[in-house]
Design a protein around this motif. Structure first.
Motif, short mmCIF file in Angstrom:
data_model
loop_
_atom_site.label_atom_id
_atom_site.label_comp_id
_atom_site.label_asym_id
_atom_site.label_seq_id
_atom_site.Cartn_x
_atom_site.Cartn_y
_atom_site.Cartn_z
N THR A 215 0.74 -1.42 0.17
CA THR A 215 0.02 -0.08 0.15
C THR A 215 0.74 1.08 0.11
OG1 THR A 215 0.02 -0.01 2.29
CG2 THR A 215 -1.87 -1.13 1.25
N ALA A 216 0.21 2.55 -0.17
CA ALA A 216 0.89 3.68 0.13
C ALA A 216 -0.03 4.44 0.93
CB ALA A 216 0.83 4.35 -1.23
N SER A 217 0.65 5.41 1.82
CA SER A 217 0.00 6.38 2.61
C SER A 217 -1.06 7.21 1.99
CB SER A 217 0.83 7.03 3.45
OG SER A 217 1.53 7.54 2.92
N ALA A 218 -0.82 7.56 0.89
CA ALA A 218 -1.41 8.49 -0.02
C ALA A 218 -1.38 8.41 -1.49
CB ALA A 218 -1.27 9.89 0.36
N ASN A 219 -2.34 8.84 -2.36
CA ASN A 219 -2.09 8.59 -3.71
C ASN A 219 -0.79 9.52 -4.22
OD1 ASN A 219 -4.19 6.99 -4.02
ND2 ASN A 219 -5.73 8.61 -3.97
N SER A 220 -0.63 10.63 -3.68
CA SER A 220 0.56 11.62 -4.19
C SER A 220 0.90 12.45 -3.30
CB SER A 220 -0.15 12.36 -5.27
OG SER A 220 -1.29 13.35 -4.97
N LEU A 221 2.17 13.03 -3.34
CA LEU A 221 2.76 14.08 -2.70
C LEU A 221 2.29 15.34 -2.81
CD1 LEU A 221 4.83 14.41 -0.21
CD2 LEU A 221 6.32 14.65 -1.76
N ALA A 222 1.88 16.12 -1.87
CA ALA A 222 1.74 17.73 -2.15
C ALA A 222 2.76 18.42 -1.94
CB ALA A 222 0.54 18.10 -1.31
N ALA A 223 3.35 19.20 -2.90
CA ALA A 223 4.50 20.32 -2.59
C ALA A 223 4.34 21.62 -3.33
CB ALA A 223 5.96 19.46 -3.02
N ARG A 224 5.10 22.60 -3.08
CA ARG A 224 5.19 23.67 -3.59
C ARG A 224 6.47 23.94 -4.55
NH1 ARG A 224 1.23 26.69 -2.13
NH2 ARG A 224 0.10 26.40 -0.17
N VAL A 225 6.11 24.77 -5.52
CA VAL A 225 7.39 25.23 -6.38
C VAL A 225 8.43 25.94 -5.34
CG1 VAL A 225 8.06 26.91 -8.01
CG2 VAL A 225 5.98 25.79 -8.40
N GLY A 226 9.68 25.19 -5.84
CA GLY A 226 10.90 25.85 -5.07
C GLY A 226 11.09 25.08 -3.79
N GLU A 227 10.33 24.16 -3.26
CA GLU A 227 10.49 23.51 -2.18
C GLU A 227 11.20 22.02 -2.21
OE1 GLU A 227 6.98 23.03 1.46
OE2 GLU A 227 6.62 21.86 -0.60
N THR A 228 12.21 21.87 -1.47
CA THR A 228 12.72 20.72 -1.55
C THR A 228 12.32 19.35 -1.15
OG1 THR A 228 15.00 22.06 -1.25
CG2 THR A 228 15.01 19.49 -0.82
N ILE A 229 12.17 18.57 -2.00
CA ILE A 229 11.59 17.21 -1.64
C ILE A 229 12.51 16.22 -1.51
CG2 ILE A 229 10.09 15.47 -2.46
CD1 ILE A 229 8.81 17.83 -4.44
N ILE A 297 6.66 8.17 -8.27
CA ILE A 297 6.09 8.95 -6.97
C ILE A 297 5.38 10.11 -7.82
CG2 ILE A 297 6.37 10.44 -5.19
CD1 ILE A 297 9.25 8.84 -4.65
N LYS A 298 4.00 9.88 -7.45
CA LYS A 298 2.92 11.23 -7.89
C LYS A 298 3.31 12.56 -7.13
CE LYS A 298 -0.20 8.09 -10.33
NZ LYS A 298 -1.46 7.47 -10.18
N ILE A 299 3.55 13.74 -7.77
CA ILE A 299 3.58 14.79 -6.99
C ILE A 299 2.76 15.99 -7.53
CG2 ILE A 299 5.26 16.47 -5.90
CD1 ILE A 299 7.58 14.40 -6.44
N GLU A 300 1.91 16.45 -6.80
CA GLU A 300 1.10 17.59 -7.07
C GLU A 300 1.78 18.88 -6.42
OE1 GLU A 300 -1.59 17.42 -8.87
OE2 GLU A 300 -1.64 15.14 -8.90
N ILE A 301 2.31 19.72 -7.58
CA ILE A 301 2.90 20.74 -7.33
C ILE A 301 2.06 22.25 -7.26
CG2 ILE A 301 5.06 22.20 -7.97
CD1 ILE A 301 5.73 19.47 -9.67
N GLN A 302 2.20 22.66 -6.15
CA GLN A 302 1.20 24.16 -6.03
C GLN A 302 2.11 25.37 -6.23
OE1 GLN A 302 -2.03 23.94 -5.60
NE2 GLN A 302 -1.90 21.60 -5.54
N PRO A 303 1.54 26.46 -6.47
CA PRO A 303 2.53 27.63 -6.88
C PRO A 303 3.23 28.01 -5.58
CG PRO A 303 0.27 27.80 -7.89
CD PRO A 303 0.23 26.53 -7.11
#
Length: 303
Positions: A215-229, A297-303
């Motif tokens: 399993t996975a803890s979520a479908n994707s990771l939420a992050a912002r532009v310029g943020e280190t992952i 890894i699916k990543i949803e990137i916010q402004p």
């Protein structure tokens, strides 16, 4: 004007003569060569019955042929491929293992080797019949280059300014290959215990944990532009990190690598450069077997 015309005519006649002598590749060179060596019939005889190659591939530096003064100059590993550059004074030897998931992929790989040289005639001939299902050496009985195909593995050897017995080394490698049941190859795919992805300062609640076998803890990771992952891959249970290489394939123009102290061998730090939905793809490669695991890894990137 007459001199120029005579020069052009001479060039044209020379070009025609060159073509007639076989200086340019024939459009049927590959087809003719494959018929010459009865390639398709030989390929059809190769099956997984009796097993596939899937355990640790032999270390060429342990061979008697490389015992006296040869040293490993450079080594590179990528999914399904391990290349050795080996030297002794001015002598140079290149050895490449092409490890394939199945026999069909190995067939494509050896065809790529045959098609590679852009000479008028394919520069190979059938090699020893006891070396793999198919082996090739250079024409005129030269053994500067030796290629052989055994099950799901293709081995390429090439010497430069050297008289090392490439056939003897090829036979040593061939004799040290181990066959295992096909299902054992599948079992040995280096599936990570888990993969985590989180913002550098986001805390555990902001992270994504993926268990590739479950399993996975979520479908994707939420992050912002310029943020280190920060992405961390935990190797298969009971195995050291040093056995593996981690490769990455990210969407061009979406991520950029970040240099960060404290990263482990199987860790990566990236930074998103623009908003939107993106995928970070990673490949865990087993250095011993060349088997690999591909994940994303699916990543949803916010402004």
């Amino acid at each position: 004007m007459k001199k120029e015309l005579l020069f052009l005519l001479g060039m044209a006649s020379g070009g025609l003569a060159l073509s007639a002598q076989g200086g340019f590749p024939s459009p049927h060179r590959l087809e003719d060569f494959l018929k010459e060596i009865d390639f398709e019939a030989r390929a059809k005889q190769i099956s997984t019955e009796g097993g596939m190659i899937g355990t640790k591939l032999p270390d060429p530096m342990e061979s008697p042929q490389l015992a006296n003064g040869w040293r490993l100059f450079h080594e590179s590993i990528s999914p399904g491929e391990r290349q050795f550059s080996i030297k002794k004074d001015r002598e140079h030897l290149t050895l490449i293992y092409y490890f394939c998931d199945d026999i069909a992929a190995a067939k494509s790989q050896i065809l790529d080797q045959i098609k590679g040289p852009t000479t008028a005639r394919v520069p190979y001939q059938l090699g020893p019949l006891d070396l793999g299902a198919l082996s090739l050496t250079e024409r005129n009985n030269s053994i500067n280059t030796v290629i052989f195909w055994k099950r799901n593995l293709v081995v390429y050897l090439d010497r430069y300014e050297s008289k090392i017995d490439t056939l003897a080394l090829a036979r040593w490698i061939h004799d040290h290959l181990t066959l295992v049941p096909p299902e054992e190859v599948t079992r040995q795919v280096p599936t990570p215990q888990k993969v985590t992805a989180e913002q550098e300062k986001g805390g555990p609640a902001a992270g994504l944990v993926i268990y590739p076998n479950g399993t996975a803890s979520a479908n994707s990771l939420a992050a912002r532009v310029g943020e280190t992952i920060v992405i961390r891959v935990t190797p298969p249970n009971g195995t050291p990190e040093g056995r593996y290489d981690l490769k990455q394939e990210w969407a061009t123009g979406v991520f950029q690598p970040v240099s960060w102290d404290g990263l482990g061998r199987l860790d990566r730090a990236i930074k998103a450069t623009k908003p939107g939905s993106a995928v970070f793809q990673y490949i865990l490669v087993d250095r011993q077997t060349l088997l690999s695991f591909r994940g994303e890894i699916k990543i949803e990137i916010q402004p």
